[in-house]
Motif scaffolding. Sequence first.
Motif, PDB file in Angstrom:
ATOM      1  N   ALA A  43       0.966  -1.254   0.055  1.00  0.00           N
ATOM      2  CA  ALA A  43      -0.018  -0.071  -0.088  1.00  0.00           C
ATOM      3  C   ALA A  43       0.992   1.347  -0.039  1.00  0.00           C
ATOM      4  CB  ALA A  43      -0.990  -0.064   1.198  1.00  0.00           C
ATOM      5  N   ARG A  44       0.675   2.191  -0.942  1.00  0.00           N
ATOM      6  CA  ARG A  44       1.407   3.369  -1.033  1.00  0.00           C
ATOM      7  C   ARG A  44       0.718   4.408  -0.639  1.00  0.00           C
ATOM      8  NH1 ARG A  44       6.410   2.317  -3.490  1.00  0.00           N
ATOM      9  NH2 ARG A  44       6.510   0.459  -4.619  1.00  0.00           N
ATOM     10  N   LEU A  45       1.647   5.409  -0.208  1.00  0.00           N
ATOM     11  CA  LEU A  45       0.825   6.653   0.581  1.00  0.00           C
ATOM     12  C   LEU A  45       0.347   7.623  -0.619  1.00  0.00           C
ATOM     13  CD1 LEU A  45       0.280   8.316   3.101  1.00  0.00           C
ATOM     14  CD2 LEU A  45       2.384   9.392   2.586  1.00  0.00           C
ATOM     15  N   PRO A  46      -0.858   7.852  -0.695  1.00  0.00           N
ATOM     16  CA  PRO A  46      -1.423   9.096  -1.510  1.00  0.00           C
ATOM     17  C   PRO A  46      -0.925  10.392  -0.843  1.00  0.00           C
ATOM     18  CG  PRO A  46      -3.084   8.328  -0.367  1.00  0.00           C
ATOM     19  CD  PRO A  46      -1.753   7.312   0.254  1.00  0.00           C
ATOM     20  N   PRO A  47      -1.019  11.393  -1.346  1.00  0.00           N
ATOM     21  CA  PRO A  47      -0.528  12.769  -0.955  1.00  0.00           C
ATOM     22  C   PRO A  47      -1.301  12.991   0.707  1.00  0.00           C
ATOM     23  CG  PRO A  47      -1.895  13.200  -2.649  1.00  0.00           C
ATOM     24  CD  PRO A  47      -1.571  11.689  -2.746  1.00  0.00           C
ATOM     25  N   ASN A  48      -0.487  13.480   1.721  1.00  0.00           N
ATOM     26  CA  ASN A  48      -1.223  14.007   2.864  1.00  0.00           C
ATOM     27  C   ASN A  48      -1.369  15.382   2.393  1.00  0.00           C
ATOM     28  OD1 ASN A  48       1.218  15.640   3.933  1.00  0.00           O
ATOM     29  ND2 ASN A  48       2.049  13.730   3.811  1.00  0.00           N
ATOM     30  N   ALA A  49      -2.400  15.847   3.110  1.00  0.00           N
ATOM     31  CA  ALA A  49      -2.822  17.176   3.106  1.00  0.00           C
ATOM     32  C   ALA A  49      -2.536  18.108   4.296  1.00  0.00           C
ATOM     33  CB  ALA A  49      -4.284  17.105   2.774  1.00  0.00           C
ATOM     34  N   VAL A  50      -2.525  19.264   4.251  1.00  0.00           N
ATOM     35  CA  VAL A  50      -2.737  20.402   5.258  1.00  0.00           C
ATOM     36  C   VAL A  50      -3.739  21.133   4.761  1.00  0.00           C
ATOM     37  CG1 VAL A  50      -0.903  21.601   3.848  1.00  0.00           C
ATOM     38  CG2 VAL A  50      -1.246  21.826   6.412  1.00  0.00           C
ATOM     39  N   VAL A  51      -4.451  21.371   6.060  1.00  0.00           N
ATOM     40  CA  VAL A  51      -5.693  22.551   5.918  1.00  0.00           C
ATOM     41  C   VAL A  51      -5.544  23.227   7.069  1.00  0.00           C
ATOM     42  CG1 VAL A  51      -8.111  22.491   6.028  1.00  0.00           C
ATOM     43  CG2 VAL A  51      -7.090  20.656   4.855  1.00  0.00           C
ATOM     44  N   GLY A  52      -5.611  24.533   6.835  1.00  0.00           N
ATOM     45  CA  GLY A  52      -5.489  25.641   7.882  1.00  0.00           C
ATOM     46  C   GLY A  52      -6.745  26.402   7.889  1.00  0.00           C
ATOM     47  N   ALA A  53      -7.052  26.480   9.225  1.00  0.00           N
ATOM     48  CA  ALA A  53      -8.658  27.364   9.438  1.00  0.00           C
ATOM     49  C   ALA A  53      -8.035  28.636  10.329  1.00  0.00           C
ATOM     50  CB  ALA A  53      -9.372  26.456  10.521  1.00  0.00           C
ATOM     51  N   PHE A  54      -8.561  29.663   9.692  1.00  0.00           N
ATOM     52  CA  PHE A  54      -8.146  31.051  10.343  1.00  0.00           C
ATOM     53  C   PHE A  54      -9.562  31.820  10.331  1.00  0.00           C
ATOM     54  CE2 PHE A  54      -5.303  29.499   7.421  1.00  0.00           C
ATOM     55  CZ  PHE A  54      -3.984  29.598   8.051  1.00  0.00           C
ATOM     56  N   ASN A  55      -9.497  32.441  11.646  1.00  0.00           N
ATOM     57  CA  ASN A  55     -10.539  33.614  12.032  1.00  0.00           C
ATOM     58  C   ASN A  55     -10.145  34.995  11.573  1.00  0.00           C
ATOM     59  OD1 ASN A  55     -12.604  35.283  13.028  1.00  0.00           O
ATOM     60  ND2 ASN A  55     -12.578  34.534  15.152  1.00  0.00           N
ATOM     61  N   VAL A  56     -10.690  35.120  10.409  1.00  0.00           N
ATOM     62  CA  VAL A  56     -10.078  36.601   9.633  1.00  0.00           C
ATOM     63  C   VAL A  56     -11.371  37.446   9.643  1.00  0.00           C
ATOM     64  CG1 VAL A  56      -8.211  35.649   8.555  1.00  0.00           C
ATOM     65  CG2 VAL A  56     -10.702  35.557   7.373  1.00  0.00           C
ATOM     66  N   GLN A  57     -12.385  37.363  10.483  1.00  0.00           N
ATOM     67  CA  GLN A  57     -13.565  38.257  10.735  1.00  0.00           C
ATOM     68  C   GLN A  57     -13.020  39.466  11.079  1.00  0.00           C
ATOM     69  OE1 GLN A  57     -16.914  37.701   9.600  1.00  0.00           O
ATOM     70  NE2 GLN A  57     -16.326  35.768   9.147  1.00  0.00           N
ATOM     71  N   GLY A  58     -13.706  40.543  11.026  1.00  0.00           N
ATOM     72  CA  GLY A  58     -13.614  41.669  11.586  1.00  0.00           C
ATOM     73  C   GLY A  58     -12.798  42.925  10.745  1.00  0.00           C
ATOM     74  N   ALA A  59     -12.651  42.823   9.453  1.00  0.00           N
ATOM     75  CA  ALA A  59     -11.898  43.787   8.692  1.00  0.00           C
ATOM     76  C   ALA A  59     -12.457  43.578   7.368  1.00  0.00           C
ATOM     77  CB  ALA A  59     -10.409  43.645   8.764  1.00  0.00           C
ATOM     78  N   ARG A  60     -12.673  44.612   6.397  1.00  0.00           N
ATOM     79  CA  ARG A  60     -13.038  44.566   5.108  1.00  0.00           C
ATOM     80  C   ARG A  60     -12.164  45.541   4.266  1.00  0.00           C
ATOM     81  NH1 ARG A  60     -16.157  48.774   3.751  1.00  0.00           N
ATOM     82  NH2 ARG A  60     -16.911  50.117   5.511  1.00  0.00           N
ATOM     83  N   TRP A  61     -12.269  45.409   3.035  1.00  0.00           N
ATOM     84  CA  TRP A  61     -11.632  46.436   2.077  1.00  0.00           C
ATOM     85  C   TRP A  61     -12.615  47.604   1.798  1.00  0.00           C
ATOM     86  CZ3 TRP A  61      -6.875  47.243   0.444  1.00  0.00           C
ATOM     87  CH2 TRP A  61      -6.747  47.911  -0.609  1.00  0.00           C
ATOM     88  N   ASP A  62     -12.160  48.876   1.954  1.00  0.00           N
ATOM     89  CA  ASP A  62     -13.100  49.590   1.675  1.00  0.00           C
ATOM     90  C   ASP A  62     -12.611  50.709   0.465  1.00  0.00           C
ATOM     91  OD1 ASP A  62     -13.760  52.786   1.651  1.00  0.00           O
ATOM     92  OD2 ASP A  62     -14.338  52.289   3.800  1.00  0.00           O
ATOM     93  N   PHE A  63     -13.532  50.398  -0.565  1.00  0.00           N
ATOM     94  CA  PHE A  63     -13.281  50.808  -1.904  1.00  0.00           C
ATOM     95  C   PHE A  63     -13.266  52.716  -1.813  1.00  0.00           C
ATOM     96  CE2 PHE A  63     -14.770  46.777  -2.326  1.00  0.00           C
ATOM     97  CZ  PHE A  63     -13.855  46.383  -3.619  1.00  0.00           C
ATOM     98  N   GLU A  64     -13.521  53.233  -0.816  1.00  0.00           N
ATOM     99  CA  GLU A  64     -13.495  54.863  -0.925  1.00  0.00           C
ATOM    100  C   GLU A  64     -12.191  54.973  -0.415  1.00  0.00           C
ATOM    101  OE1 GLU A  64     -15.746  56.912  -2.022  1.00  0.00           O
ATOM    102  OE2 GLU A  64     -17.076  55.235  -2.441  1.00  0.00           O
ATOM    103  N   THR A  65     -11.509  54.429   0.642  1.00  0.00           N
ATOM    104  CA  THR A  65     -10.372  54.934   1.298  1.00  0.00           C
ATOM    105  C   THR A  65      -9.072  53.992   0.555  1.00  0.00           C
ATOM    106  OG1 THR A  65     -10.481  53.164   2.972  1.00  0.00           O
ATOM    107  CG2 THR A  65     -11.146  55.486   3.287  1.00  0.00           C
ATOM    108  N   HIS A  66      -9.542  52.957  -0.435  1.00  0.00           N
ATOM    109  CA  HIS A  66      -8.640  52.152  -0.825  1.00  0.00           C
ATOM    110  C   HIS A  66      -7.754  51.444   0.127  1.00  0.00           C
ATOM    111  CE1 HIS A  66     -10.065  53.053  -4.856  1.00  0.00           C
ATOM    112  NE2 HIS A  66     -10.044  54.390  -4.516  1.00  0.00           N
ATOM    113  N   GLY A  67      -8.371  50.748   1.338  1.00  0.00           N
ATOM    114  CA  GLY A  67      -7.567  50.077   2.008  1.00  0.00           C
ATOM    115  C   GLY A  67      -8.684  49.480   3.194  1.00  0.00           C
ATOM    116  N   PRO A  68      -7.960  48.466   4.007  1.00  0.00           N
ATOM    117  CA  PRO A  68      -8.708  47.975   5.003  1.00  0.00           C
ATOM    118  C   PRO A  68      -9.151  48.625   6.087  1.00  0.00           C
ATOM    119  CG  PRO A  68      -6.239  47.389   5.298  1.00  0.00           C
ATOM    120  CD  PRO A  68      -6.380  48.326   4.225  1.00  0.00           C
ATOM    121  N   VAL A  69     -10.199  48.344   6.477  1.00  0.00           N
ATOM    122  CA  VAL A  69     -10.827  49.100   7.988  1.00  0.00           C
ATOM    123  C   VAL A  69     -11.530  48.018   8.644  1.00  0.00           C
ATOM    124  CG1 VAL A  69     -11.355  51.377   6.465  1.00  0.00           C
ATOM    125  CG2 VAL A  69     -13.126  49.376   6.410  1.00  0.00           C
ATOM    126  N   ALA A  70     -11.292  48.414  10.071  1.00  0.00           N
ATOM    127  CA  ALA A  70     -11.946  47.473  11.099  1.00  0.00           C
ATOM    128  C   ALA A  70     -13.465  47.445  11.303  1.00  0.00           C
ATOM    129  CB  ALA A  70     -11.027  47.628  12.309  1.00  0.00           C
TER     130      ALA A  70
END
Length: 597
Positions: free
Chosen positions: A406-433
Motif C-alpha cells: 500500500a503506497r501513500l497518497p499525498p497527505n494534506a494540510v488544511v489551515g483554519a483562520f478566524n479573519v473576521q472583523g475587517a473589510r476592504w473599503d473602496f472609498e479609502t482603498h484600504g482595509p478598515v476594522a
Amino acid sequence: ALEARECVDAAAATGDASARGEAIRKASRSLLGLCSRLEAQRDAWAAPPTPSFASLVESEYDDSLVSTPLPSIRCGAGVHACGALSKGPTGTPVALGEAAAASPGAKDAGVLHSRRAATLRGPMRQRSPGIGDVLPRRASSAAEWAVLATRVQARTRGAAVRWAWREVRAAWRGRAVAVVELHASERKYERRLSLLHSSFYAPLAAAGVDGVKVDVQSGLASLGGGVGGGPSLAARYVGALEASVATTFGPHLIHCMCHSTENLYRYTHGSLLRASDDFYPSRPASHTMHIVNVGYNSLLLGELGVPDWDMFTSLNEAASLHAAARAISGGPVYVSDAPGQHDVALLRKLVLPDGATLRAAAAGRPTRDCLFADVTSDGVSALKLWNYNGNHNGECNGECNGAGTARLPPNAVVGAFNVQGARWDFETHGPVAAAQPPQPVSALVRPHDADCLRPHGGRFAVWSHLGSRLEVLPSGSAAAQVTLQHREWEVLTIAPVLAQGRVEWAPLGLVEMINAGGAVVATTLTRAPADDHDAEARLTSRAAGRFLAYCTPRPASVWREGGELGLPFSYDDATGLLAMQIDEATASKPAELLVHW
C-alpha cells in the motif's frame, strides 16, 4: 532633453488633440536624438561598454545615505539586503534553502532580512500626470552605481544572499525613455529596452547582488498610449526584463504588483508572483485581509506560477497568523525582521536546522465551502486554506496492490483562520476594522476539504498542530471541529490510513513544524518478508526532529535503516499515537526508518 521637456509641457497645456499629438511626436524625436548621441558616445568610450542606466532614466542618489545606519533609512527605490543574515551559532554565515529564513539556533540566529539598504534616487519632478514622462536631470555614472552597490555589499557581510529591489520602470514614478519612443524600428525598440535593464543589473551583479524583485509591473499597461497599447508595451517590456534577468541572475526573479493580465500572460522565465498587497506591520486591520487576499488570489496565480505571499515580521502582533499561512502557502517563506529582533520559537516552526522549509507541493487556496463565503464580515465563517505534500497521484487509493504493498497518497494540510472583523473599503482603498469586535467562529475540517484526498476512501488520521491532538476519522466526509477567537488559527495535517491485514499505518510528520506532513518524503506498508513479522512500514523523513505517526497495533520495533540498534519510541494504546525522535537527518541524507509489527 530640455527640448523634449518643453514639448511635453506644451502637450499638457494644449486642449487640441492634434496639437498635443504633434508635441508628443516632437518630444519623441528629441529623445531619440539624445539616445543616438548617447550610443555614439558609448562607442567612443573604452569603458564601460554600455552607457549609464541613469542616463536613460532619472536617477539620483544621496551619497550621505550610504553611511546611514540600516534601520533608520527611509527609501523609495533601493537595494534590499535580502539575505542580510546574522551569523549562526558557530560564527559562520547561515545559508538559506528555498528562499526561507535560516535556522534560528541562538539569539542572533540567521534570518532572511529584507530591508531597503540605500536609496538610488533623489526627489523627482512629475510633469503632466496624464503622460507621466520623467526625464533625466542629473545622470550618475555607472561607476557611481557600482560604488553604491559595493558599499551595500560591505554593510551586509555574512549575508548568504543579496537581492535588489527595483521599480519596473527603473525609478519610482519614473519612466524609461524607451517607453515614450514612438517611431523607432522594432529592432531598435527592443535594443533600448534591453539596454535599460542590462545597464541597471551589470553593476549590481558585479557587486555581488544575486537577484531582483521587480515592483509596480501592472503600471506598464497604463503607459501604452502611442506605442501600440498597453498589452504590446507590457509584452516587450516583460520580455526584455526577463531576458536580462536570465542572463545576469539566472532564475532569481520575483514579479511584484503584477496582477494585470497584460503581465501575467507574458511571463516565461520568472515563476514567482507576489500574490498580495504589501505587508503593513503597523496597520492592524490589514493582517486578516492579507491572508484572505493571498488565499483567494492564489486560485488564479497558482495556475500561472508560484504565488509569493510576501514577507512578514516575526515579532508582529499577528506574526503567528502570518506564519501559519506561509507554512501552507506552497511559496517562499521570508521575514523582514531587523537583525537580532526575532521570535526564534516561531521561526523554528517554519525552518529546518539546515535553513530549508517544508514547502507544500502546490499553491495554497480556499476550500470549496469557502469560495463564496464572506469570511471577513459575515460573523460566522472561518477561512479554510488547503494544500498537499508529496506528488499528487490521483490513481493511488491507499489499498493494497497485487504485491501486497500500500503506497501513500499525498497527505494534506488544511489551515483554519478566524479573519473576521475587517473589510476592504473602496472609498479609502484600504482595509478598515469592523465597528463591533469579531466573535469566535467554528470550522468543520474534513479530509475531503483537500481536493487531492477526494479520490481516496477509507480512514484518515488528523493531527492538530496547536491542539496537539490526534483524531482518526472514518471517512473523508467526517469532520474535526475547531473553534477560533479573532485572529486565531489551527493547522491540521491529514494522512490517509494505509491497511495491511490487521495493521494500520499513517505517518504524520515532524509535528513541531506547522506543515508537519511536508517532512514525509515516502512511505510504504508491505507484508513482512520474514515469518516472525506481520507487516513492515518503510518511512523516509526529510529532516530530524520529533516524528509522529498513527498505527495499530503497537509496533514490535522501530529501526534506522542500516542501524544495528533499535530506535526508542513511545506508543499510546488508547489513541494509536507512535512517537519517536529522529536524529541526524539532512536534505542530502534523509532518515530512513523501518517499523515492524
